[in-house]
Scaffold this motif. Structure first.
Motif, PDB file in Angstrom:
ATOM      1  N   GLY A   6      40.767  36.310  31.624  1.00 25.23           N
ATOM      2  CA  GLY A   6      40.177  35.848  32.936  1.00 25.23           C
ATOM      3  C   GLY A   6      41.254  34.485  33.604  1.00 25.23           C
ATOM      4  O   GLY A   6      41.248  34.270  34.656  1.00 25.23           O
ATOM      5  N   SER A   7      41.983  33.706  32.625  1.00 28.72           N
ATOM      6  CA  SER A   7      42.852  32.979  33.016  1.00 28.72           C
ATOM      7  C   SER A   7      43.780  33.541  34.065  1.00 28.72           C
ATOM      8  O   SER A   7      44.125  33.097  35.155  1.00 28.72           O
ATOM      9  N   GLY A   8      44.481  34.750  33.472  1.00 28.67           N
ATOM     10  CA  GLY A   8      45.647  35.351  34.484  1.00 28.67           C
ATOM     11  C   GLY A   8      44.745  36.079  35.587  1.00 28.67           C
ATOM     12  O   GLY A   8      45.351  35.984  36.543  1.00 28.67           O
ATOM     13  N   ALA A   9      43.768  36.554  35.591  1.00 27.66           N
ATOM     14  CA  ALA A   9      42.971  37.121  36.894  1.00 27.66           C
ATOM     15  C   ALA A   9      42.772  35.962  37.811  1.00 27.66           C
ATOM     16  O   ALA A   9      42.726  36.153  38.884  1.00 27.66           O
ATOM     17  N   ALA A  10      42.279  34.727  37.230  1.00 29.61           N
ATOM     18  CA  ALA A  10      42.019  33.340  38.314  1.00 29.61           C
ATOM     19  C   ALA A  10      43.250  33.128  39.030  1.00 29.61           C
ATOM     20  O   ALA A  10      43.236  32.915  40.063  1.00 29.61           O
ATOM     21  N   LEU A  11      44.244  33.139  38.269  1.00 27.48           N
ATOM     22  CA  LEU A  11      45.783  32.613  38.969  1.00 27.48           C
ATOM     23  C   LEU A  11      46.101  33.864  39.920  1.00 27.48           C
ATOM     24  O   LEU A  11      46.581  33.597  40.987  1.00 27.48           O
ATOM     25  N   ALA A  12      45.636  35.066  39.657  1.00 24.31           N
ATOM     26  CA  ALA A  12      45.860  36.328  40.687  1.00 24.31           C
ATOM     27  C   ALA A  12      45.239  35.937  41.542  1.00 24.31           C
ATOM     28  O   ALA A  12      45.554  36.343  43.067  1.00 24.31           O
ATOM     29  N   VAL A  13      43.875  35.651  41.759  1.00 29.97           N
ATOM     30  CA  VAL A  13      43.071  35.399  42.945  1.00 29.97           C
ATOM     31  C   VAL A  13      43.530  34.241  43.683  1.00 29.97           C
ATOM     32  O   VAL A  13      43.644  34.609  44.981  1.00 29.97           O
ATOM     33  N   ILE A  14      44.031  33.167  43.170  1.00 31.85           N
ATOM     34  CA  ILE A  14      44.712  32.397  44.041  1.00 31.85           C
ATOM     35  C   ILE A  14      45.923  32.601  44.836  1.00 31.85           C
ATOM     36  O   ILE A  14      45.906  32.668  45.927  1.00 31.85           O
ATOM     37  N   VAL A  15      46.397  33.704  44.150  1.00 36.63           N
ATOM     38  CA  VAL A  15      47.854  34.046  44.859  1.00 36.63           C
ATOM     39  C   VAL A  15      47.807  35.066  45.770  1.00 36.63           C
ATOM     40  O   VAL A  15      48.176  34.996  46.959  1.00 36.63           O
ATOM     41  N   LEU A  16      46.587  35.838  45.363  1.00 30.85           N
ATOM     42  CA  LEU A  16      46.688  37.213  46.493  1.00 30.85           C
ATOM     43  C   LEU A  16      45.560  36.633  47.639  1.00 30.85           C
ATOM     44  O   LEU A  16      45.714  37.184  48.658  1.00 30.85           O
ATOM     45  N   PHE A  17      44.674  35.817  47.309  1.00 35.79           N
ATOM     46  CA  PHE A  17      43.987  35.159  48.478  1.00 35.79           C
ATOM     47  C   PHE A  17      44.974  34.439  49.412  1.00 35.79           C
ATOM     48  O   PHE A  17      44.553  34.535  50.640  1.00 35.79           O
ATOM     49  N   ALA A  18      45.743  33.645  49.076  1.00 38.03           N
ATOM     50  CA  ALA A  18      46.835  32.909  49.961  1.00 38.03           C
ATOM     51  C   ALA A  18      47.767  34.240  50.489  1.00 38.03           C
ATOM     52  O   ALA A  18      47.938  34.111  51.600  1.00 38.03           O
ATOM     53  N   LEU A  19      48.332  34.961  49.813  1.00 34.36           N
ATOM     54  CA  LEU A  19      48.981  36.175  50.420  1.00 34.36           C
ATOM     55  C   LEU A  19      48.178  36.852  51.480  1.00 34.36           C
ATOM     56  O   LEU A  19      48.677  37.276  52.657  1.00 34.36           O
ATOM     57  N   GLY A  20      46.918  37.119  51.228  1.00 31.58           N
ATOM     58  CA  GLY A  20      46.129  37.887  52.305  1.00 31.58           C
ATOM     59  C   GLY A  20      45.918  36.964  53.445  1.00 31.58           C
ATOM     60  O   GLY A  20      45.731  37.489  54.342  1.00 31.58           O
ATOM     61  N   GLY A  21      45.740  35.661  53.229  1.00 31.00           N
ATOM     62  CA  GLY A  21      45.352  34.812  54.466  1.00 31.00           C
ATOM     63  C   GLY A  21      46.780  34.919  55.237  1.00 31.00           C
ATOM     64  O   GLY A  21      46.935  34.782  56.558  1.00 31.00           O
ATOM     65  N   LEU A  22      47.890  34.749  54.721  1.00 31.57           N
ATOM     66  CA  LEU A  22      49.456  34.808  55.553  1.00 31.57           C
ATOM     67  C   LEU A  22      49.487  35.888  56.139  1.00 31.57           C
ATOM     68  O   LEU A  22      50.007  36.188  57.284  1.00 31.57           O
ATOM     69  N   ALA A  23      49.284  37.117  55.223  1.00 31.84           N
ATOM     70  CA  ALA A  23      49.426  38.467  56.016  1.00 31.84           C
ATOM     71  C   ALA A  23      48.472  38.849  57.311  1.00 31.84           C
ATOM     72  O   ALA A  23      49.028  39.269  58.147  1.00 31.84           O
TER      73      ALA A  23
END
Length: 384
Positions: A209-226
């Motif tokens: 879950g900790s890894g997934a939470a970090l992935a959510v933060i990174v992917l959400f930011a990347l999605g916004g930039l894209a």
């Protein structure tokens, strides 16, 4: 005065736009952790009893949680018929894949424990993994395509023509959204397992879950930039009639870079919505590390609300833009059912939705507490 005129057409359309969002978010916030547990099942459970432990955390509630998906589909059908027609025809194969995967869940739950054979049970565990992973991925891919616009058009008689293909849905931005969806669902499922289990399953769920939470933060930011750099948004360029007939062709629409961020520029306070997505995931990560079980689950739900609501807030008033004929894009103001239909549905919703919420709350209260091995191995119970 006619009864349904107590609420004007414009307000009813807004109410049903909000209600549609509430139903979809409720599905993700409840059945989302069911899907997440299915995805995590092969990883958090290394022995059969541990996998049974994970399954039985969701066993009593997963069927009830799917009610929100049914309500969401029903709301689209009745309140937004054009949206239902376009999405269920254009995304037909994708919807079929989701339904096929979801069917694996009840079959897997019911048949897994019918035999003691380890190979039999492992195969059903794989089916439960597929039943969680495929819907989570495809739902995210669908949202990614909605943000880009879907290739559909209307003729003069408002007949719908879809010009896309199934594999056309699997473009880079949509797959990025799909990965974000999977990470969000895994995070949510892990938070649920931490809340409902102890011992090795709890420890592994915290780690994943900790890894997934970090992935959510990174992917959400990347999605916004894209979305900012590579994906055109849509803007209505003609006069906006909020209480007119439901005819999408009565407006003009332009595709413009950065148009999905116009609502935030006009109303900066809306930035709180995507902020909830980031803060919720950060709170879930911190809670998992600090072993704050209830707060972690609440933070995960907050992240789910923020991420999904960000899509709706960014696109408003668009519901489903058209990439092949922008003026055919469906909006809150031209894709709804009639004034009378929306009013009758709202009355029904006011009556029955509180009953569903109250019953759901009662079920969770009755079933509150951790699932342990003793409750599973007790042959007088009803564990999977």
């Amino acid at each position: 005065m006619i009864l349904h005129e107590l609420i004007d057409y414009q307000t009813l359309r807004l109410i049903w736009w909000v209600l549609l969002g509430v139903l979809l978010i409720s599905f993700a916030a409840t059945d989302g952790f069911d899907l997440g547990v299915g995805i995590l099942l092969p990883f958090v459970g290394r022995a059969d009893i541990e996998r049974r432990l994970a399954i039985n955390t969701i066993g009593p509630v997963w069927e009830g949680n799917q009610v929100w998906l049914i309500l969401g589909g029903g709301a689209i059908f009745a309140a937004w018929p054009a949206l239902y027609a376009v999405s269920f025809s254009g995304f037909y194969l994708a919807m079929f894949a989701i339904l096929a995967a979801l069917i694996l869940r009840p079959v897997g739950f019911k048949y897994r424990s019918k035999k003691e054979d380890p190979r039999w049970r492992e195969n059903w565990d794989r089916a439960l993994f597929v039943g969680g992973f495929v819907p989570a991925l495809i739902f995210g891919v669908a949202v990614g395509n909605v943000l880009q616009g879907v290739p559909f058009r209307f003729d003069g008689d408002l007949r719908i023509f879809y010009d896309g293909t199934f594999f056309g849905l699997l473009n880079p931005f949509a797959l990025l959204c799909g990965l974000l969806s999977v990470a969000m669902i895994v995070m949510h499922g892990a938070c649920w397992l931490v809340l409902k289990t102890a011992g090795p399953v709890n420890a592994r769920a915290r780690s994943y879950g900790s890894g997934a939470a970090l992935a959510v933060i990174v992917l959400f930011a990347l999605g916004g930039l894209a979305l900012w750099q590579f994906v055109d948004g849509y803007r209505i360029t003609s006069a906006i009639v909020t209480d007119g007939p439901s005819n999408p062709l009565l407006k003009t629409v332009a595709r413009e870079p950065g148009a999905w961020f116009a609502n935030y520029a006009a109303r900066p306070w809306l930035l709180i919505v995507p902020a909830l997505g980031f803060l919720g995931a950060l709170g879930a990560f911190a809670g998992l590390r600090a072993r704050l079980e209830l707060a972690t689950m609440a933070a995960s739900k907050l992240s789910v609300v923020g991420i999904i609501a960000t899509v709706g807030v960014s696109m408003f008033p668009f519901i489903l833009p058209s990439s092949s004929e922008p003026r055919a894009s469906l909006t809150v103001w031209d894709a709804s059912s009639s004034h009378l239909t929306l009013f009758i549905m709202l009355v029904s919703c006011v009556i029955f939705l509180p009953i569903i919420v109250a019953y759901t709350a009662w079920v969770y209260r009755v079933l509150w507490g951790k699932v342990d091995e003793r409750s599973i191995t007790d042959h007088g119970g009803h564990a999977y």
